[in-house]
Each structure stands twice: as structure tokens, then as C-alpha cells.
Design a protein around this motif. Structure first.
Motif, PDB file in Angstrom:
ATOM      1  N   THR A  42       2.618   6.619   9.788  1.00  0.00           N
ATOM      2  CA  THR A  42       1.440   6.770   8.695  1.00  0.00           C
ATOM      3  C   THR A  42       0.212   6.940   9.557  1.00  0.00           C
ATOM      4  OG1 THR A  42       2.752   4.848   7.695  1.00  0.00           O
ATOM      5  CG2 THR A  42       0.640   5.532   6.782  1.00  0.00           C
ATOM      6  N   VAL A  43      -0.154   6.669  10.751  1.00  0.00           N
ATOM      7  CA  VAL A  43      -1.322   6.892  11.198  1.00  0.00           C
ATOM      8  C   VAL A  43      -1.416   8.389  11.734  1.00  0.00           C
ATOM      9  CG1 VAL A  43      -2.803   6.150  13.279  1.00  0.00           C
ATOM     10  CG2 VAL A  43      -1.705   4.560  12.099  1.00  0.00           C
ATOM     11  N   ASP A  44      -0.300   8.888  12.059  1.00  0.00           N
ATOM     12  CA  ASP A  44      -0.285  10.301  12.670  1.00  0.00           C
ATOM     13  C   ASP A  44      -0.461  11.261  11.460  1.00  0.00           C
ATOM     14  OD1 ASP A  44       0.038   9.500  15.240  1.00  0.00           O
ATOM     15  OD2 ASP A  44       2.191   9.519  15.165  1.00  0.00           O
ATOM     16  N   ARG A  45       0.097  10.846  10.260  1.00  0.00           N
ATOM     17  CA  ARG A  45       0.069  11.662   9.130  1.00  0.00           C
ATOM     18  C   ARG A  45      -1.298  11.876   8.540  1.00  0.00           C
ATOM     19  NH1 ARG A  45       4.362   9.803   4.885  1.00  0.00           N
ATOM     20  NH2 ARG A  45       5.797  10.403   6.724  1.00  0.00           N
ATOM     21  N   TYR A  46      -1.785  10.626   8.391  1.00  0.00           N
ATOM     22  CA  TYR A  46      -2.921  10.507   7.533  1.00  0.00           C
ATOM     23  C   TYR A  46      -4.162  10.541   8.244  1.00  0.00           C
ATOM     24  CZ  TYR A  46       0.386   9.768   3.777  1.00  0.00           C
ATOM     25  OH  TYR A  46       1.454  10.020   3.004  1.00  0.00           O
ATOM     26  N   CYS A  47      -4.277  10.110   9.635  1.00  0.00           N
ATOM     27  CA  CYS A  47      -5.592  10.017  10.259  1.00  0.00           C
ATOM     28  C   CYS A  47      -5.845  11.237  11.368  1.00  0.00           C
ATOM     29  CB  CYS A  47      -5.377   8.808  11.018  1.00  0.00           C
ATOM     30  SG  CYS A  47      -5.362   7.515   9.587  1.00  0.00           S
ATOM     31  N   HIS A  48      -5.013  12.082  11.377  1.00  0.00           N
ATOM     32  CA  HIS A  48      -5.119  13.222  12.508  1.00  0.00           C
ATOM     33  C   HIS A  48      -5.535  12.683  13.772  1.00  0.00           C
ATOM     34  CE1 HIS A  48      -5.095  15.159   8.583  1.00  0.00           C
ATOM     35  NE2 HIS A  48      -6.175  14.591   8.298  1.00  0.00           N
ATOM     36  N   ILE A  49      -4.848  11.733  14.246  1.00  0.00           N
ATOM     37  CA  ILE A  49      -5.089  11.154  15.498  1.00  0.00           C
ATOM     38  C   ILE A  49      -4.362  12.030  16.747  1.00  0.00           C
ATOM     39  CG2 ILE A  49      -5.417   9.230  17.109  1.00  0.00           C
ATOM     40  CD1 ILE A  49      -5.557   7.509  14.790  1.00  0.00           C
TER      41      ILE A  49
ATOM     42  N   ARG B 134      -8.000   3.874   3.950  1.00  0.00           N
ATOM     43  CA  ARG B 134      -6.933   5.025   3.707  1.00  0.00           C
ATOM     44  C   ARG B 134      -5.497   4.705   4.037  1.00  0.00           C
ATOM     45  NH1 ARG B 134      -8.341   9.500   7.626  1.00  0.00           N
ATOM     46  NH2 ARG B 134     -10.433   9.426   6.802  1.00  0.00           N
ATOM     47  N   LEU B 135      -5.281   4.020   5.137  1.00  0.00           N
ATOM     48  CA  LEU B 135      -3.992   3.827   5.363  1.00  0.00           C
ATOM     49  C   LEU B 135      -3.481   2.724   4.628  1.00  0.00           C
ATOM     50  CD1 LEU B 135      -4.263   3.472   9.343  1.00  0.00           C
ATOM     51  CD2 LEU B 135      -3.434   5.124   7.973  1.00  0.00           C
ATOM     52  N   ILE B 136      -4.186   1.784   3.982  1.00  0.00           N
ATOM     53  CA  ILE B 136      -3.772   0.841   2.910  1.00  0.00           C
ATOM     54  C   ILE B 136      -3.453   1.460   1.835  1.00  0.00           C
ATOM     55  CG2 ILE B 136      -4.279  -1.124   1.572  1.00  0.00           C
ATOM     56  CD1 ILE B 136      -5.868  -2.275   3.916  1.00  0.00           C
ATOM     57  N   ILE B 137      -3.979   2.475   1.259  1.00  0.00           N
ATOM     58  CA  ILE B 137      -3.691   3.158   0.047  1.00  0.00           C
ATOM     59  C   ILE B 137      -2.554   3.930   0.158  1.00  0.00           C
ATOM     60  CG2 ILE B 137      -4.620   4.869  -1.705  1.00  0.00           C
ATOM     61  CD1 ILE B 137      -7.627   3.843  -0.885  1.00  0.00           C
ATOM     62  N   LEU B 138      -2.410   4.526   1.265  1.00  0.00           N
ATOM     63  CA  LEU B 138      -1.310   5.687   1.326  1.00  0.00           C
ATOM     64  C   LEU B 138      -0.137   5.120   1.952  1.00  0.00           C
ATOM     65  CD1 LEU B 138      -3.861   8.700   2.518  1.00  0.00           C
ATOM     66  CD2 LEU B 138      -2.670   8.233   0.335  1.00  0.00           C
ATOM     67  N   SER B 139      -0.034   3.923   2.734  1.00  0.00           N
ATOM     68  CA  SER B 139       1.023   3.474   3.255  1.00  0.00           C
ATOM     69  C   SER B 139       1.992   2.712   2.330  1.00  0.00           C
ATOM     70  CB  SER B 139       0.813   2.564   4.630  1.00  0.00           C
ATOM     71  OG  SER B 139       0.079   1.298   4.122  1.00  0.00           O
ATOM     72  N   ASP B 140       3.225   2.374   2.907  1.00  0.00           N
ATOM     73  CA  ASP B 140       4.003   1.442   1.953  1.00  0.00           C
ATOM     74  C   ASP B 140       3.736  -0.099   2.484  1.00  0.00           C
ATOM     75  OD1 ASP B 140       5.327   3.388   0.806  1.00  0.00           O
ATOM     76  OD2 ASP B 140       6.590   3.926   2.559  1.00  0.00           O
ATOM     77  N   LYS B 141       4.824  -0.939   2.658  1.00  0.00           N
ATOM     78  CA  LYS B 141       4.324  -2.526   2.858  1.00  0.00           C
ATOM     79  C   LYS B 141       3.963  -2.569   4.189  1.00  0.00           C
ATOM     80  CE  LYS B 141       7.479  -4.623  -0.509  1.00  0.00           C
ATOM     81  NZ  LYS B 141       8.508  -5.581  -0.634  1.00  0.00           N
ATOM     82  N   GLN B 142       4.222  -1.707   5.266  1.00  0.00           N
ATOM     83  CA  GLN B 142       3.981  -1.646   6.409  1.00  0.00           C
ATOM     84  C   GLN B 142       3.123  -0.543   7.050  1.00  0.00           C
ATOM     85  OE1 GLN B 142       6.578  -2.058  10.084  1.00  0.00           O
ATOM     86  NE2 GLN B 142       5.483  -3.840  10.547  1.00  0.00           N
ATOM     87  N   ILE B 143       1.985  -0.696   7.708  1.00  0.00           N
ATOM     88  CA  ILE B 143       1.397   0.594   8.231  1.00  0.00           C
ATOM     89  C   ILE B 143       2.118   0.818   9.732  1.00  0.00           C
ATOM     90  CG2 ILE B 143      -0.679   1.462   9.234  1.00  0.00           C
ATOM     91  CD1 ILE B 143      -2.297  -0.525   7.246  1.00  0.00           C
ATOM     92  N   THR B 144       2.726   2.094   9.760  1.00  0.00           N
ATOM     93  CA  THR B 144       3.344   2.461  11.133  1.00  0.00           C
ATOM     94  C   THR B 144       2.563   3.563  11.611  1.00  0.00           C
ATOM     95  OG1 THR B 144       4.641   3.966   9.822  1.00  0.00           O
ATOM     96  CG2 THR B 144       5.477   1.996   9.710  1.00  0.00           C
ATOM     97  N   ALA B 145       3.195   3.805  12.939  1.00  0.00           N
ATOM     98  CA  ALA B 145       2.518   4.968  13.651  1.00  0.00           C
ATOM     99  C   ALA B 145       2.670   6.283  13.045  1.00  0.00           C
ATOM    100  CB  ALA B 145       3.080   4.813  15.120  1.00  0.00           C
TER     101      ALA B 145
END
Length: 378
Positions: free
Chosen positions: A371-378, A358-369
Motif C-alpha cells: 500500500t505504501v509503495d502504491r500510494y506514496c511513491h517512495i 492517505r494510507l488510512i483512506i486507501l488501505s484495507d484493514k492493514q496498511i502494508t508495504a
């Protein structure tokens, strides 16, 4: 004879490793730096390289075991990204190194046997098996158990939560066994209705029930000579358990609607996510079948008990998924990894893989914190 290239900047390391490997009947070629490696590999048919972590083999795609003087997660990730098949640390455990080398040479021999078998039995196709990723003690224990148990024909019961990789353990038990050139057949006992499980396992004769329009072989016959992986065996109906017990006791089966015993030579590896002893206590699972299946038990640890492996797993999944989608490799920053390490992974490796995808599909060139917070509900 396996030919091993050793490259270390320490002459004493070269000498001690070379001496021990030659004593174990391996042929060694020893270099103090990598400058001559390419030329050596042109003239010698090298099977495996063992090098220090400060050695870079840019032009060579040799299988490689890296020995790190100053181990770190970053250097382990980089070594695996560059294609290393294993990552060990100093002071070197010689028994562990020899186990890795022997395991590699066994897999190479089995790969040749599989290719030969496929030419004569094209229906027995071989799919690539994912590596078991991680350096934690919990996962190292699983690897040691596989290496020790696989060469025997002992039945194995693999225990663990959903998504921990029980099927992967079963596949490696098959790959490292003498049966590796024969079929590896899977059956998910939880996915088959109780009224059909016997036909699925043992096959049926034409006309044995309404929809039996032709004779059909079951999983036991299809796995003859190889390995039958019975996943989620804790969900199997008691009536089918009795027939599986007979098959294991007598090494023969009878098709549904048939009256002829058919001999089978099958190694059974079973798996369950249930507390099988509790299932026995409440009458859902036969104790005699449990004892037949659990000659060896392998417990696959949940991800929360091997958090130090998460960064390695994430980087492995990023490489695999980017290649599958044919997109440019994406990196992940340290804070994002920390976010993932602090999550309680109830779905274990399977859930982690889905989150990385999911993070690869929705992120830009780098997966950032972020991105994780936005898409993974952690």
C-alpha cells in the motif's frame, strides 16, 4: 496533595520509588500486582499511576507513566496506544521521572484553572493540545527545554523547518506557563499583506483608513495577560518590525490611526523557518528585534534527524485519524513502517501526517508495504 498509585512486581522498586516520591511530598499507594487496583481506585481519589510495562490496567483509565524493564518500540507503541502519558526505561532516571510527575500535576492544576476561567470568560476557549510524540534524544531535548523555560516570562524564538511542529512547541510553552488560563493568540506574519500587518498586530481606530468602519483590537491587545505566538516572523516587513520592537521594549502599543498608548502584558513566542542570522546580514531583519525575541532559542529537529520516532508518530496518527473518521482502527505492518522510516521527509511531521491519512483512506484493514509503495511513491 497528588496521590500516586505505584504497581511493580519488584518490591525493591516499589520501596525505592515510594520512599523518594513521599520525600518529594507526594502521597503514594503501593501494590505488587494490579488485582487490587480497581478496588483501591474506588475508595481513593488517585491522580496518577506509575507502573511496570508488565502491568495491565484493563478497567482503569488513570493517567499512567510506564517504566519498562525491557524497552522496545513495540512496547512503547502499545503503552501509548493504551493511554500512557509517558514511557520511561530502567535504570530509572529519578530526576526525569520527578520532572514528568511535576509536569503532570502542573498541567492538571492549569486545566482546573482554565475551566474556572472559561466559566467567567467564555470567549477564552481552550482547545486540546496534541502531545509531543517521540523518545529520541533530539525530541527529549525539546521537551526539557520547554519544561525549563515555560515557567518564566522569557521570550522564546522557535527555529525549525516547515512542518516540524514549531506551533506545538509554542502551545506547550503557553500551557506549562503561569499564563495558561489566559489567551493563546496566533498570528501568521507570512499570511498577512505588509500594508495590513500593523492593523492586525496593533488594531486600528474607526476611520483610520478606508475600510476601517469600526474600532478593532489587534493581536497584542487580544493576547493581554497571555501569550502571543508570532509565526513566520522572518517574513515580517521592516516597518512592522520597528513597531513590534517598540511594543516589546515599552510594553505598550498604539492602534493605527490612534494617538493613545495602550499598556499590554504579553509574552511573545516567535517562530521562523528562515536562517534568521542570514536575514539580518542581508538587511531583511532587524538585529535589535532578533535580540529582543531570542532570549531563549529552541531548535525543533527535522524528522530525518529523529527517524526512531517515526513508528510512534505513525501509530499515534493512525489512532487519531481513525477516531476522527469514525472508522475501525487499522494496523500497519513492520515492512510498511520500514518504508516510511527510509523516506526523506521534506515536509516533516505535517507531511507524515498527510501520508498516514492517505494510507488510512486507501488501505484495507492493514496498511502494508505494498500500500505504501502504491500510494506514496517512495
Amino acid at each position: 496533595m497528588t496521590k500516586i498509585l505505584l504497581i511493580f512486581k519488584s518490591k525493591s522498586m516499589l520501596n525505592s520509588l515510594g520512599e523518594r516520591l513521599r520525600f518529594e511530598n507526594f502521597m503514594t499507594y503501593e501494590l505488587l500486582d494490579e488485582s487490587e487496583a480497581e478496588e483501591l481506585c474506588r475508595t481513593k481519589d488517585i491522580d496518577l499511576a506509575i507502573t511496570g510495562d508488565d502491568i495491565v490496567l484493563k478497567e482503569l483509565s488513570l493517567p499512567r507513566i510506564v517504566v519498562a524493564a525491557n524497552p522496545s518500540i513495540d512496547s512503547a507503541v502499545e503503552a501509548l496506544r493504551r493511554g500512557a502519558i509517558d514511557y520511561l526505561t530502567l535504570p530509572i532516571n529519578m530526576n526525569l521521572l520527578l520532572e514528568r510527575v511535576r509536569s503532570f500535576t502542573l498541567e492538571e492544576a492549569q486545566s482546573i484553572a482554565q475551566r474556572t476561567t472559561q466559566r467567567t470568560h467564555p470567549r477564552r476557549t481552550n482547545t486540546s493540545t496534541q502531545p509531543i510524540i517521540g523518545t529520541s534524544e533530539a525530541i527529549e531535548h525539546v521537551r526539557r527545554m520547554i519544561s525549563r523555560v515555560a515557567p518564566s516570562d522569557a521570550r522564546v524564538l522557535v527555529l525549525g523547518e516547515n512542518g516540524t511542529g514549531k506551533e506545538l512547541v509554542a502551545r506547550w510553552l503557553h500551557l506549562k506557563s503561569a499564563r495558561s488560563a489566559a489567551p493563546f493568540v496566533e498570528v501568521n506574519c507570512a499570511a498577512i499583506p505588509a500594508e495590513l500587518i500593523e492593523s492586525e498586530l496593533f488594531g486600528h481606530e474607526k476611520g483610520s483608513f478606508t475600510s476601517a468602519i469600526k474600532q478593532r483590537k489587534g493581536k497584542f491587545e487580544l493576547a493581554d495577560g497571555g501569550t502571543l505566538f508570532m509565526d513566520e516572523i522572518g517574513d515580517m516587513a521592516l516597518s512592522a518590525q520597528a513597531k513590534v520592537l517598540r511594543a516589546l521594549q515599552e510594553n505598550k502599543i498604539t492602534r493605527v490611526g490612534g494617538d493613545r498608548d495602550i499598556p499590554v502584558d504579553v509574552r511573545v513566542v516567535a517562530a521562523t523557518n528562515k536562517d534568521i542570522r542570514h536575514e539580518i546580514e542581508i538587511g531583511n531583519f532587524r538585529e535589535d528585534l532578533y535580540h529582543r525575541l531570542s532570549v531563549i532559542e529552541i531548535d525543533v529537529p527535522p524528522l530525518r534527524e529523529r527517524q526512531e520516532d517515526i513508528e510512534l508518530l505513525v501509530n499515534h496518527f493512525i489512532g487519531e485519524i481513525c477516531e476522527r473518521y469514525n472508522i475501525e482502527h487499522k494496523s500497519i505492518d513492520h515492512d510498511a513502517v520500514e518504508r516510511l522510516e527510509h523516506r526523506r521527509w521534506t515536509g516533516n511531521i505535517r507531511e507524515l501526517h498527510n501520508v498516514v491519512e492517505r494510507l488510512i483512506i486507501l488501505s484495507d484493514k492493514q496498511i502494508t508495504a505494498e500500500t505504501v509503495d502504491r500510494y506514496c511513491h517512495i
